[in-house]
Design a protein around this motif. Structure first.
Motif, PDB file in Angstrom:
ATOM      1  N   ILE A   1       0.838  -1.198   0.000  1.00 26.52           N
ATOM      2  CA  ILE A   1       0.000   0.000   0.000  1.00 26.52           C
ATOM      3  C   ILE A   1       0.870   1.245   0.000  1.00 26.52           C
ATOM      4  N   ALA A   2       1.918   1.237   0.817  1.00 29.45           N
ATOM      5  CA  ALA A   2       2.818   2.389   0.867  1.00 29.45           C
ATOM      6  C   ALA A   2       3.491   2.609  -0.483  1.00 29.45           C
ATOM      7  N   PHE A   3       3.873   1.521  -1.133  1.00 28.43           N
ATOM      8  CA  PHE A   3       4.505   1.628  -2.443  1.00 28.43           C
ATOM      9  C   PHE A   3       3.540   2.238  -3.456  1.00 28.43           C
ATOM     10  N   SER A   4       2.315   1.726  -3.496  1.00 31.94           N
ATOM     11  CA  SER A   4       1.328   2.242  -4.442  1.00 31.94           C
ATOM     12  C   SER A   4       1.090   3.728  -4.241  1.00 31.94           C
ATOM     13  N   ARG A   5       1.032   4.145  -2.977  1.00 34.29           N
ATOM     14  CA  ARG A   5       0.802   5.555  -2.683  1.00 34.29           C
ATOM     15  C   ARG A   5       2.006   6.415  -3.056  1.00 34.29           C
ATOM     16  N   ALA A   6       3.217   5.890  -2.832  1.00 33.63           N
ATOM     17  CA  ALA A   6       4.420   6.685  -3.076  1.00 33.63           C
ATOM     18  C   ALA A   6       4.761   6.774  -4.555  1.00 33.63           C
ATOM     19  N   VAL A   7       4.646   5.649  -5.267  1.00 33.99           N
ATOM     20  CA  VAL A   7       5.038   5.622  -6.673  1.00 33.99           C
ATOM     21  C   VAL A   7       3.937   6.164  -7.572  1.00 33.99           C
ATOM     22  N   PHE A   8       2.679   5.948  -7.181  1.00 33.96           N
ATOM     23  CA  PHE A   8       1.548   6.410  -7.973  1.00 33.96           C
ATOM     24  C   PHE A   8       0.629   7.291  -7.125  1.00 33.96           C
ATOM     25  N   PRO A   9       1.119   8.441  -6.637  1.00 36.33           N
ATOM     26  CA  PRO A   9       0.307   9.280  -5.752  1.00 36.33           C
ATOM     27  C   PRO A   9      -0.948   9.818  -6.431  1.00 36.33           C
ATOM     28  N   GLU A  10      -0.934   9.850  -7.776  1.00 35.53           N
ATOM     29  CA  GLU A  10      -2.099  10.356  -8.495  1.00 35.53           C
ATOM     30  C   GLU A  10      -3.185   9.306  -8.675  1.00 35.53           C
ATOM     31  N   ALA A  11      -2.913   8.063  -8.307  1.00 35.61           N
ATOM     32  CA  ALA A  11      -3.913   7.000  -8.449  1.00 35.61           C
ATOM     33  C   ALA A  11      -5.049   7.207  -7.457  1.00 35.61           C
ATOM     34  N   ASP A  12      -6.258   6.908  -7.883  1.00 34.64           N
ATOM     35  CA  ASP A  12      -7.420   6.984  -6.999  1.00 34.64           C
ATOM     36  C   ASP A  12      -7.434   5.754  -6.100  1.00 34.64           C
ATOM     37  N   GLU A  13      -7.475   5.984  -4.799  1.00 38.11           N
ATOM     38  CA  GLU A  13      -7.480   4.903  -3.810  1.00 38.11           C
ATOM     39  C   GLU A  13      -8.855   4.820  -3.161  1.00 38.11           C
ATOM     40  N   THR A  14      -9.486   3.659  -3.249  1.00 37.61           N
ATOM     41  CA  THR A  14     -10.805   3.465  -2.673  1.00 37.61           C
ATOM     42  C   THR A  14     -10.877   2.087  -2.016  1.00 37.61           C
ATOM     43  N   LYS A  15     -11.978   1.864  -1.302  1.00 36.39           N
ATOM     44  CA  LYS A  15     -12.248   0.552  -0.695  1.00 36.39           C
ATOM     45  C   LYS A  15     -13.649   0.112  -1.109  1.00 36.39           C
ATOM     46  N   PRO A  16     -13.806  -0.355  -2.352  1.00 34.75           N
ATOM     47  CA  PRO A  16     -15.133  -0.749  -2.837  1.00 34.75           C
ATOM     48  C   PRO A  16     -15.717  -1.886  -1.998  1.00 34.75           C
ATOM     49  N   PRO A  17     -16.961  -1.780  -1.576  1.00 30.32           N
ATOM     50  CA  PRO A  17     -17.573  -2.837  -0.755  1.00 30.32           C
ATOM     51  C   PRO A  17     -17.508  -4.210  -1.413  1.00 30.32           C
ATOM     52  N   HIS A  18     -17.670  -4.255  -2.741  1.00 31.90           N
ATOM     53  CA  HIS A  18     -17.676  -5.551  -3.415  1.00 31.90           C
ATOM     54  C   HIS A  18     -16.289  -6.165  -3.511  1.00 31.90           C
ATOM     55  N   ASP A  19     -15.247  -5.404  -3.176  1.00 29.00           N
ATOM     56  CA  ASP A  19     -13.879  -5.926  -3.197  1.00 29.00           C
ATOM     57  C   ASP A  19     -13.302  -6.070  -1.793  1.00 29.00           C
ATOM     58  N   ALA A  20     -14.142  -5.875  -0.771  1.00 27.53           N
ATOM     59  CA  ALA A  20     -13.665  -5.963   0.607  1.00 27.53           C
ATOM     60  C   ALA A  20     -12.954  -7.297   0.831  1.00 27.53           C
ATOM     61  N   PRO A  21     -11.829  -7.261   1.556  1.00 28.74           N
ATOM     62  CA  PRO A  21     -11.265  -6.111   2.285  1.00 28.74           C
ATOM     63  C   PRO A  21     -10.198  -5.365   1.488  1.00 28.74           C
ATOM     64  N   TYR A  22     -10.101  -5.623   0.204  1.00 28.22           N
ATOM     65  CA  TYR A  22      -8.985  -5.076  -0.572  1.00 28.22           C
ATOM     66  C   TYR A  22      -9.093  -3.572  -0.809  1.00 28.22           C
ATOM     67  N   VAL A  23      -7.921  -2.952  -0.933  1.00 21.98           N
ATOM     68  CA  VAL A  23      -7.824  -1.537  -1.290  1.00 21.98           C
ATOM     69  C   VAL A  23      -7.621  -1.463  -2.796  1.00 21.98           C
ATOM     70  N   SER A  24      -8.401  -0.637  -3.456  1.00 24.54           N
ATOM     71  CA  SER A  24      -8.358  -0.507  -4.903  1.00 24.54           C
ATOM     72  C   SER A  24      -7.587   0.746  -5.313  1.00 24.54           C
ATOM     73  N   PHE A  25      -6.744   0.593  -6.336  1.00 25.97           N
ATOM     74  CA  PHE A  25      -6.035   1.721  -6.937  1.00 25.97           C
ATOM     75  C   PHE A  25      -6.359   1.769  -8.425  1.00 25.97           C
ATOM     76  N   ALA A  26      -6.711   2.943  -8.909  1.00 29.41           N
ATOM     77  CA  ALA A  26      -7.013   3.157 -10.325  1.00 29.41           C
ATOM     78  C   ALA A  26      -6.162   4.315 -10.825  1.00 29.41           C
ATOM     79  N   LEU A  27      -5.350   4.042 -11.814  1.00 33.88           N
ATOM     80  CA  LEU A  27      -4.395   5.025 -12.321  1.00 33.88           C
ATOM     81  C   LEU A  27      -4.755   5.449 -13.740  1.00 33.88           C
ATOM     82  N   SER A  28      -4.937   6.745 -13.956  1.00 33.51           N
ATOM     83  CA  SER A  28      -5.154   7.272 -15.296  1.00 33.51           C
ATOM     84  C   SER A  28      -3.786   7.462 -15.965  1.00 33.51           C
ATOM     85  N   LEU A  29      -3.671   7.024 -17.203  1.00 36.42           N
ATOM     86  CA  LEU A  29      -2.396   7.104 -17.912  1.00 36.42           C
ATOM     87  C   LEU A  29      -2.310   8.363 -18.761  1.00 36.42           C
TER      88      LEU A  29
END
Length: 213
Positions: free
Chosen positions: A185-213
């Motif tokens: 999680i720390a890596f995703s936040r540091a390397v891709f700070p522009e990625a949208d981070e969410t916790k979709p209920p249907h993907d619980a307990p996972y943290v979702s990252f979506a990166l626009s290119l």
């Protein structure tokens, strides 16, 4: 950017399906800064790692089967590493699944001195209407051989793949991370700070990252 704090093997990626069944999840690793456009065409592309040794990135072939089957991801007593080992071993079969030809499944190999040192795989997302979406993909797995980890290689591999996808017109890439893998999680936040981070209920307990290119 951080220096491969982990191989992010517990980072999970989601595959959108038309129905409401649980979505396919797999694992991936870390990612690198690459300047300019990188083309992973038939001839591959060259990178220089931190020891000034060339790494060649190319698409996987059937000749890579043995190396993928024996790929050393590290301590497989760790659940997410065991999962990655299983995924990596099955990548060629996954890529060649005749039922998924419209998903454009791709496996990218990193080799140094003729040896496979890292691998990544990505695929088109599938929309609610059941159709694959060429503009949107997810990283299914990224893995670096145990003796090559924490060198920046995973970062180089993933960011080169992202640059290549952007050059093909892909608009976004998604992945999921298990909440127990704090380093991922720390890596995703540091390397891709522009990625949208969410916790979709249907993907619980996972943290979702979506990166626009």
């Amino acid at each position: 950017m951080v220096d491969d704090p982990t191989d992010l093997r517990s980072a999970r990626v989601v595959h959108e399906r038309a129905d409401s069944q649980p979505r396919q999840r797999s694992s991936w690793s870390s990612s690198a800064e690459v300047d300019g456009k990188q083309d992973l065409g038939a001839e591959g592309t060259d990178l220089v790692d931190r020891s000034d040794r060339f790494v060649i990135l190319r698409h996987a072939t059937d000749d890579d089967a043995e190396a993928l089957n024996s790929f050393d991801v590290g301590d497989t007593s760790i659940p997410w590493l065991a999962e990655v080992a299983e995924i990596v071993a099955g990548l060629l079969g996954w890529r060649s699944d005749p039922a998924a030809t419209d998903e454009d499944r791709q496996v990218v190999i990193a080799e140094r001195d003729g040896e496979l040192v890292a691998v990544a795989a990505h695929v088109r997302l599938v929309g609610a209407d059941g159709r694959s979406m060429p503009d949107h993909r997810y990283l299914m797995v990224t893995a670096v051989r145990a003796d090559q980890q924490r060198t920046g290689l995973a970062q180089r591999l993933v960011e080169t793949v992202l640059v290549d996808l952007r050059s093909q017109g892909v608009a976004s890439v998604e992945w999921l991370v298990h909440p127990g893998n704090a380093a991922s999680i720390a890596f995703s936040r540091a390397v891709f700070p522009e990625a949208d981070e969410t916790k979709p209920p249907h993907d619980a307990p996972y943290v979702s990252f979506a990166l626009s290119l």
